[in-house]
Design an enzyme around this catalytic site. Sequence first.
Site, PDB file in Angstrom:
ATOM      1  CB  SER A 269      43.604  46.314  28.552  1.00  0.00           C
ATOM      2  OG  SER A 269      43.267  45.276  29.457  1.00  0.00           O
TER       3      SER A 269
ATOM      4  CE1 TYR B  52      42.434  50.138  31.928  1.00  0.00           C
ATOM      5  CE2 TYR B  52      41.722  47.865  31.682  1.00  0.00           C
ATOM      6  CZ  TYR B  52      42.729  48.806  31.676  1.00  0.00           C
ATOM      7  OH  TYR B  52      44.018  48.437  31.405  1.00  0.00           O
TER       8      TYR B  52
HETATM    9  P1  NAP Z   1      50.541  52.167  36.685  1.00  0.00           P
HETATM   10  O1  NAP Z   1      51.651  51.379  37.286  1.00  0.00           O
HETATM   11  O2  NAP Z   1      49.378  52.525  37.543  1.00  0.00           O
HETATM   12  O3  NAP Z   1      51.153  53.485  36.030  1.00  0.00           O
HETATM   13  C1  NAP Z   1      50.289  54.404  35.444  1.00  0.00           C
HETATM   14  C2  NAP Z   1      51.075  55.580  34.906  1.00  0.00           C
HETATM   15  O4  NAP Z   1      50.156  56.446  34.226  1.00  0.00           O
HETATM   16  C3  NAP Z   1      51.759  56.397  35.987  1.00  0.00           C
HETATM   17  O5  NAP Z   1      53.020  56.811  35.504  1.00  0.00           O
HETATM   18  C4  NAP Z   1      50.831  57.615  36.121  1.00  0.00           C
HETATM   19  O6  NAP Z   1      51.511  58.816  36.522  1.00  0.00           O
HETATM   20  C5  NAP Z   1      50.343  57.768  34.696  1.00  0.00           C
HETATM   21  N1  NAP Z   1      49.107  58.529  34.596  1.00  0.00           N
HETATM   22  C6  NAP Z   1      47.896  58.283  35.164  1.00  0.00           C
HETATM   23  N2  NAP Z   1      47.026  59.234  34.847  1.00  0.00           N
HETATM   24  C7  NAP Z   1      47.683  60.125  34.049  1.00  0.00           C
HETATM   25  C8  NAP Z   1      47.329  61.319  33.402  1.00  0.00           C
HETATM   26  N3  NAP Z   1      46.090  61.837  33.514  1.00  0.00           N
HETATM   27  N4  NAP Z   1      48.271  61.973  32.685  1.00  0.00           N
HETATM   28  C9  NAP Z   1      49.518  61.490  32.580  1.00  0.00           C
HETATM   29  N5  NAP Z   1      49.920  60.348  33.163  1.00  0.00           N
HETATM   30  C10 NAP Z   1      49.006  59.676  33.894  1.00  0.00           C
HETATM   31  O7  NAP Z   1      49.901  51.397  35.423  1.00  0.00           O
HETATM   32  P2  NAP Z   1      50.449  50.162  34.555  1.00  0.00           P
HETATM   33  O8  NAP Z   1      49.917  48.917  35.147  1.00  0.00           O
HETATM   34  O9  NAP Z   1      51.898  50.285  34.291  1.00  0.00           O
HETATM   35  O10 NAP Z   1      49.620  50.404  33.217  1.00  0.00           O
HETATM   36  C11 NAP Z   1      50.175  51.077  32.106  1.00  0.00           C
HETATM   37  C12 NAP Z   1      49.231  50.897  30.925  1.00  0.00           C
HETATM   38  O11 NAP Z   1      49.050  49.505  30.681  1.00  0.00           O
HETATM   39  C13 NAP Z   1      47.840  51.478  31.168  1.00  0.00           C
HETATM   40  O12 NAP Z   1      47.348  52.056  29.978  1.00  0.00           O
HETATM   41  C14 NAP Z   1      47.020  50.256  31.532  1.00  0.00           C
HETATM   42  O13 NAP Z   1      45.659  50.425  31.232  1.00  0.00           O
HETATM   43  C15 NAP Z   1      47.670  49.211  30.655  1.00  0.00           C
HETATM   44  N6  NAP Z   1      47.452  47.846  31.115  1.00  0.00           N
HETATM   45  C16 NAP Z   1      47.902  47.441  32.331  1.00  0.00           C
HETATM   46  C17 NAP Z   1      47.649  46.133  32.740  1.00  0.00           C
HETATM   47  C18 NAP Z   1      48.103  45.612  34.084  1.00  0.00           C
HETATM   48  O14 NAP Z   1      47.650  44.524  34.481  1.00  0.00           O
HETATM   49  N7  NAP Z   1      48.999  46.299  34.796  1.00  0.00           N
HETATM   50  C19 NAP Z   1      46.934  45.261  31.903  1.00  0.00           C
HETATM   51  C20 NAP Z   1      46.502  45.717  30.675  1.00  0.00           C
HETATM   52  C21 NAP Z   1      46.760  47.008  30.282  1.00  0.00           C
HETATM   53  P3  NAP Z   1      51.497  59.347  38.051  1.00  0.00           P
HETATM   54  O15 NAP Z   1      51.974  58.194  38.880  1.00  0.00           O
HETATM   55  O16 NAP Z   1      52.406  60.512  38.050  1.00  0.00           O
HETATM   56  O17 NAP Z   1      50.072  59.718  38.353  1.00  0.00           O
END
Ligand code: NAP
Length: 248
Positions: free
Chosen positions: A143, A157
Amino acid sequence: MNKIILITGGSDGIGAVTAQLAAKEGYSVCINYHQNHIAANRIVEKINDEGGSAYAFQADISVESEVIDMFTSIDNQIGRITALVNNAGIIESQQKLVDMSGERLQKIFAINVIGSFLCAREAIKRMSVRFQGNGGSIVNISSMASRLGAPFEYIDYAATKGAIDSMTVGLSKEVAEDQIRVNVIRPGTIITDIHSKAGEPGRVDRVKEFIPMKRGGQPDEVAKAILWLLSDEASYITGATLDVSGGR
Ligand code: NAP
């Protein structure tokens, strides 16, 4: 060679979009999820309905035995993975460090850091030519918070993502001769449900004025970068950091 990809956290957000794009690019897609089996199965069905090949695997990536069982199931049902996207991650509610509990810190480091390490370890055992694999590629999802620090919101985080950046640098050198490339993507603010899960559904609108491009990113803008780094188009790129952040 049959291309098999595992995307952790593939049931939602960036992971779910990456899964669908990977299927279009000819991968057999393994979608890991933690709790939301309905969402995971929906993505699997969508991919299969469109002629692709997808499977869902439940595992909490912070639990070593669950990670090992998941990789064994993939070996038995589909084959050795050739690509890993270490995407699963969480954010907790916005707090200053003085208010953060030890339980919160243990949880976020266990999922965001240890989980990614465990999945990378198991992937290497399948990909490495030293273990009779055919090589492979890993993309870690960090991130921009790792550089910005996320003060007053979630420095825990941000620090987990700093660990992912460092892991990428070291691991890429450890496994380069095993014919495995390891790179990291640092998304900026991306429009997914992660913000509402952390208690601020309107976060993208609040912070977009600080983004040079004045908008949040779409998940597919990250997914395309992930698929490119995994592909042979990026065959001489390892240990690299790619910011997908609208210039922030
Ligand atoms: P999201 O929509 O909240 O999706 C998170 C995913 O991670 C879901 O499929 C969830 O599964 C899974 N997950 C959570 N805890 C888990 C665990 N203990 N074991 C296995 N799976 C788990 O998140 P996103 O925004 O797409 O983010 C994806 C990645 O990008 C993350 O690493 C996040 O830090 C990074 N990121 C996101 C942003 C942003 O602005 N969105 C910015 C920078 C970085 P369940 O639903 O089944 O729990």
